[in-house]
Design a protein around this motif. Structure first.
Motif, PDB file in Angstrom:
ATOM      1  N   UNK A 328       0.797  -1.227   0.000  1.00 29.56           N
ATOM      2  CA  UNK A 328       0.000   0.000   0.000  1.00 29.56           C
ATOM      3  C   UNK A 328       0.826   1.271   0.000  1.00 29.56           C
ATOM      4  N   UNK A 329       2.005   1.225   0.593  1.00 26.93           N
ATOM      5  CA  UNK A 329       2.748   2.470   0.763  1.00 26.93           C
ATOM      6  C   UNK A 329       4.170   2.369   0.228  1.00 26.93           C
ATOM      7  N   UNK A 330       4.907   1.393   0.765  1.00 26.00           N
ATOM      8  CA  UNK A 330       6.351   1.435   0.551  1.00 26.00           C
ATOM      9  C   UNK A 330       6.733   1.244  -0.905  1.00 26.00           C
ATOM     10  N   UNK A 341      11.155   6.302   5.351  1.00 25.92           N
ATOM     11  CA  UNK A 341      11.315   6.422   6.796  1.00 25.92           C
ATOM     12  C   UNK A 341      10.168   7.249   7.390  1.00 25.92           C
ATOM     13  N   UNK A 342       9.844   8.364   6.728  1.00 27.20           N
ATOM     14  CA  UNK A 342       8.769   9.225   7.238  1.00 27.20           C
ATOM     15  C   UNK A 342       7.415   8.528   7.146  1.00 27.20           C
ATOM     16  N   UNK A 343       7.158   7.894   6.007  1.00 22.45           N
ATOM     17  CA  UNK A 343       5.849   7.262   5.830  1.00 22.45           C
ATOM     18  C   UNK A 343       5.653   6.139   6.848  1.00 22.45           C
ATOM     19  N   UNK A 344       6.714   5.336   7.067  1.00 22.80           N
ATOM     20  CA  UNK A 344       6.554   4.246   8.035  1.00 22.80           C
ATOM     21  C   UNK A 344       6.428   4.800   9.451  1.00 22.80           C
ATOM     22  N   UNK A 345       7.018   5.945   9.693  1.00 22.14           N
ATOM     23  CA  UNK A 345       6.805   6.580  11.000  1.00 22.14           C
ATOM     24  C   UNK A 345       5.327   6.916  11.169  1.00 22.14           C
ATOM     25  N   UNK A 436       8.091  -7.603  -1.442  1.00 24.78           N
ATOM     26  CA  UNK A 436       6.862  -7.746  -0.658  1.00 24.78           C
ATOM     27  C   UNK A 436       7.000  -8.876   0.343  1.00 24.78           C
ATOM     28  N   UNK A 437       7.501 -10.029  -0.127  1.00 23.56           N
ATOM     29  CA  UNK A 437       7.611 -11.172   0.780  1.00 23.56           C
ATOM     30  C   UNK A 437       8.671 -10.937   1.847  1.00 23.56           C
ATOM     31  N   UNK A 438       9.758 -10.272   1.464  1.00 25.26           N
ATOM     32  CA  UNK A 438      10.786  -9.986   2.451  1.00 25.26           C
ATOM     33  C   UNK A 438      10.247  -9.078   3.542  1.00 25.26           C
TER      34      UNK A 438
END
Lengths: 538, 394
Positions: A328-330, A341-345, A436-438
């Motif tokens: 969805x994002x990364x 880094x910002x989005x996962x934050x 994705x799987x990783x």
């Protein structure tokens, strides 16, 4: 002295039921029954000696009751009972087995006379009888009590008990108790020297304090001998202290390893710093909580299996959330690591708040299954089962990952993408799938880590936050793209931390570690196990 | 003459407008607060003055971060540390100003030291009873830390996420350190209960209005300096380092020096922002060092638009105003909103509000230009060229 006697009596009363069965019960019963006819103090004294001579631990209950003034004879038949006073009379109990025998009025009962000099005698008798108890645990406890409050008058009893003792551990404890008793007696110097040597060789903390207090009062060569024994003991204890610190360090290292290894995988393969990694750990911990709640409510018998059930579920939950985040994002942010880094934050903030909304902001209670509670000793090392299991678990997870990485085709693909993404892609590896799987794998491992951490830490929405900085440090220190780096990084940071703590304090120790890592990064900007290559960054 | 030209170059209409607005606010807001009677519709209540004063210091912090992140490509997750250090330096001065008016009435020692049974002032508190010493420290402490940290980090070519992570470790280490009571900075509670600043009562409306004005003017000055600086030759070098560090190095420049300068200058700016922040909120404590705070600064900059001068200011004001409104109206949902903001901005608005607007505006102008160009049969590359120039112009 008084303390020792009371402690032994208490011990005797507590442990009496365990040792109540004995072959010569009839003889003991006959001896105890004589209290019913003992009218004077000298009569009572005679009977006490007679009872002690039976050597039957079952008599401890009667003797202890006598010392407490709870041994009564019924009139007119003279039968002896242990009594418990109530408003209109007494409840009666059998003096050997403690079985209830009905009750009697106050007029019908006569107390067996006792005085302080008799109590001394009784105390010794009880001590001897417990030393002769059938259950080794009772004997060990009796010897320990005597060791910790030495009394010269117990030496003969201990000698007799040592001669009969068959259990090696109990005998060693008894010998130590005898040695400590010799030290406070007026025996010869040679015997005392032998006692000091014997105690010195034991080398545990209790004996150390015993010898220290002896050293303070002793004179002449004995004092020197005690002093040298104390210093030897301190050396030995210092080594045990080192070992204990190392164990704490290994334990912390295993926690760091669990928390960081998923991060290392995603960072290594994708170059993505996942700030929501700590929240995956938290999700795993909350999965454990939910599993335990369901088990408590519906299948209480399965509680010991709760963690075994939670591990695969936590892997699936966290892995699925990870997959959603990646898809969805990364994946829209590849090549922009700082934005990732910002989005996962942002994801981490949302997950935290979501858990807070669903489960509330407070700590949730996650229980230890029976096989994870308690502790055991190796020498002077205290090892708790939950820590030991977590160390083993972390190593198991590591081994499995190592296998996946080095022996499966998926692992081969992951390594290929880590080393050269474009080349791997040209060779037909579907890098988006590998990514994705990783990411799902890394998140799933974090979820498993959460199951383990729920056993030793508070399960709250902030659980992940407290590990995230440490996990980064491990990854940065160990270097990416190599699982061994993470292993070495986690354990060296854990052990270093625990060795700094006694000198610098917990907080300062942590600060020192951070400063050391910041300095280390200057020296090796790509970590301990840096990947070799000739690529230059833009 | 060169300076004038550089200034003129740096002054796009957006920068000029921002400076004008800030200077006007520095004059008008205090007047509306102090001279207009409380009942009037034009009156600005004191709490609003303080609140927006606080936002302006945040804006200065965001601008400082923009200098390193937007223009130099260094994502610092530890800028909150420089902000807090500046704040602590100011807080120490304000503590010494309390004098014997503290709870324990000790003329030398601040209350928390008396409470901890300290007998004398630690050496690092000497001189903080003078404003000028504190003012120097506000600049020197964050600057020095950034210089030392950057000197090590940039020289060994720590870049990208590694740098971000160790800046985060730096602020985390400081957080832990300042939580300790024996550091001598008030531990958990930090520094608070301030009485006055350079002889004026810190609680009075006049002082608060003056602090607002000072914040606005400092921010205006910051905008002018940054706008001038990024337009200068050195600023272009900085952008070159951001876009192609290795290439810049191969061309013979020293990227580490460029980065070190940007990082240190930015830290000093952050320190000044912290020093203006503390007297307005009345407290400084270790939570300002929390890594989460520093990351929040990044999102202000990202929302407004990095690599623009005006963007971070707008971002800081909008996000913080939104935070105040949200935490009042739906306290439960603020973290959802903030988290969503992080995701949406990175996914859909990578250039931020200002960046996107500028882009749209430039594109329109380019279209119009190419429409004219078609008539005049100008070279095709004109539109692209213009776009490049416009991109470099902010």
């Amino acid at each position: 002295m008084f303390l020792l006697r009371s402690a032994l009596l208490l011990l005797a009363v507590l442990l009496a039921p365990i040792s109540a069965v004995h072959a010569d019960e009839a003889a003991t019963r006959a001896a105890v029954a004589k209290f019913g006819r003992a009218m004077s103090f000298s009569d009572v004294e005679k009977v006490v000696k007679e009872v002690a001579a039976t050597g039957d631990p079952a008599a401890v209950r009667a003797l202890a009751a006598l010392a407490d003034g709870n041994l009564y004879a019924r009139q007119p038949d003279g039968a002896v009972f242990v009594v418990k006073e109530k408003s209109d009379g007494f409840d009666l109990f059998d003096p050997l087995t403690g079985k209830a025998e009905g009750s009697a009025g106050k007029d019908a009962m006569v107390k067996v006379k006792v005085k302080n000099s008799l109590r001394r005698l009784i105390g010794d008798a009880v001590g001897n009888l417990t030393l002769a108890a059938r259950d080794p645990a009772v004997r060990l406890a009796a010897a320990t009590t005597m060791l910790n409050s030495p009394d010269a008058s117990t030496i003969e009893a201990l000698d007799a008990a040592i001669a009969k003792e068959t259990d090696a551990a109990v005998r060693r404890r008894m010998e130590a108790a005898r040695a400590s008793a010799v030290l406070v007696s007026d025996r010869s110097e040679a015997e005392k020297e032998a006692a000091i040597d014997l105690l010195g060789a034991r080398g545990d903390r209790d004996t150390l304090s015993l010898l220290l207090s002896y050293e303070a009062t002793a004179k002449g060569p004995l004092k020197d001998r005690a002093a040298s024994a104390v210093s030897d003991m301190r050396d030995v204890l210092a080594w045990w202290g080192v070992a204990q610190n190392a164990w704490y360090g290994i334990s912390l290292g295993s926690v760091l390893l669990l928390a960081a290894i998923g991060l290392a995988i995603t960072f290594g393969v994708m170059g993505v710093i996942n700030m929501a990694h700590g929240e995956m750990v938290m999700l795993g911990a909350y999965t454990t909580f939910v599993v335990q709640e369901i088990i408590r409510a519906s299948f209480p018998g399965l509680f010991d299996w709760s963690l075994a059930i939670a591990v695969p579920l936590a892997f699936l939950v966290a892995g699925a959330v990870g997959l959603v985040i990646e898809r969805g994002i990364i994946r829209f942010l590849y090549g922009r690591p700082l934005e990732t880094l910002l989005a996962t934050w942002g994801v981490s903030l949302i997950l935290q708040q979501a858990v807070r909304t669903i489960f509330g902001p407070n700590n949730r209670d996650v229980g230890n299954p029976s096989w994870m509670s308690g502790e055991f000793d190796i020498g002077q090392l205290a090892i708790t089962w939950n820590r030991l299991w977590i160390v083993l678990f972390a190593l198991a997870v590591f081994t499995v990952l190592l296998y996946v990485f080095n022996r499966t085709s998926w692992g081969l693909h992951m390594r290929a993408v880590t080393q050269n993404r474009r080349m791997a892609s040209s060779m037909g590896i579907r890098t988006p799938w590998v990514d994705a799987l990783t990411f799902a794998l890394g998140s799933g491992i974090a979820g498993i880590a959460g199951v383990a951490l729920s056993q030793i830490d508070n399960v709250s929405p902030n659980l992940g936050q407290s590990y995230i900085v440490d996990s980064f440090m491990v990854v940065v220190f160990g270097g990416v793209g190599n699982l061994w780096g993470t292993l070495v990084g986690a354990f060296s940071l854990g052990i270093l931390n625990k060795f700094l703590e006694p000198y610098a304090g917990a907080v300062l120790g942590k600060i020192l570690i951070l400063v050391l890592i910041i300095l280390f990064i200057q020296k090796r900007p790509r970590g301990l196990f840096a990947q070799k290559g000739r690529a230059v960054e833009a | 003459m060169m300076i004038v030209r550089a200034l003129a170059d740096g002054f796009t209409w957006r920068v000029a407008a921002a400076v004008l607005v800030l200077v006007a606010a520095a004059i008008v807001v205090p007047v509306l607060n102090l001279s207009v009677p409380a009942g009037s519709a034009l009156h600005v209540p004191t709490y609003a003055v303080t609140l927006f004063g606080k936002y302006l210091t945040y804006a200065l912090l965001a601008l400082a971060l923009d200098l390193v992140w937007g223009y130099c490509g260094i994502l610092s997750l530890g800028h909150g540390a420089f902000f807090a250090l500046g704040g602590y330096a100011m807080g120490m001065y304000l503590m010494r100003q309390i004098g014997s008016r503290g709870v324990y009435g000790n003329p030398i020692l601040p209350d928390f030291m008396v409470f901890l049974n300290w007998k004398q002032l630690p050496w690092f508190w000497y001189g903080f009873d003078h404003f000028w010493v504190a003012a120097i420290m506000v600049l020197a402490v964050p600057g020095l830390l950034a210089f030392v940290f950057g000197w090590f980090a940039f020289r060994s070519r720590v870049t990208g996420v590694y740098l971000s992570i160790i800046t985060q470790a730096m602020t985390y280490a400081l957080l832990l350190a300042f939580f300790r009571n024996d550091m001598g900075f008030g531990g958990n509670n930090g520094l608070t209960d301030f009485k006055d600043i350079i002889g004026f009562d810190i609680q009075s409306d006049e002082t608060r209005a003056a602090l607002f004005a000072a914040s606005a003017l400092t921010l205006a000055l910051g905008v002018v300096l940054v706008a001038f600086f990024v337009k200068s030759k050195y600023g272009k070098l900085m952008i070159a380092v951001r876009d192609a560090e290795s290439r810049t190095r191969f061309l013979g420049w020293r990227p580490e020096n460029v980065k070190l300068f940007a990082f240190t200058a930015s830290a000093v700016m952050a320190g000044i922002a912290g020093a203006l922040y503390v007297p307005q909120v009345g407290i400084i404590n270790p939570s300002e060092f929390a890594p989460a705070n520093s990351i929040e600064v990044v999102i202000w900059t990202a929302v407004g638009g990095r690599a623009t001068v005006v963007g971070p200011i707008i971002g800081a004001l909008v996000v913080n105003w939104g935070k105040s409104w949200f935490t009042g109206a739906f306290p439960e949902f603020w973290l959802f909103a903030l988290g969503g903001l992080f995701i949406l901005v990175t996914l859909f608005l990578p250039k931020g509000i200002v960046g996107t607007l500028v882009e749209g505006w430039t594109a329109r102008r380019a279209r119009r230009a190419s429409a004219t160009a078609e008539k005049d049969v100008e070279p095709e590359s004109f539109g692209k060229d213009e776009e490049l120039r416009a991109e470099a112009a902010e």
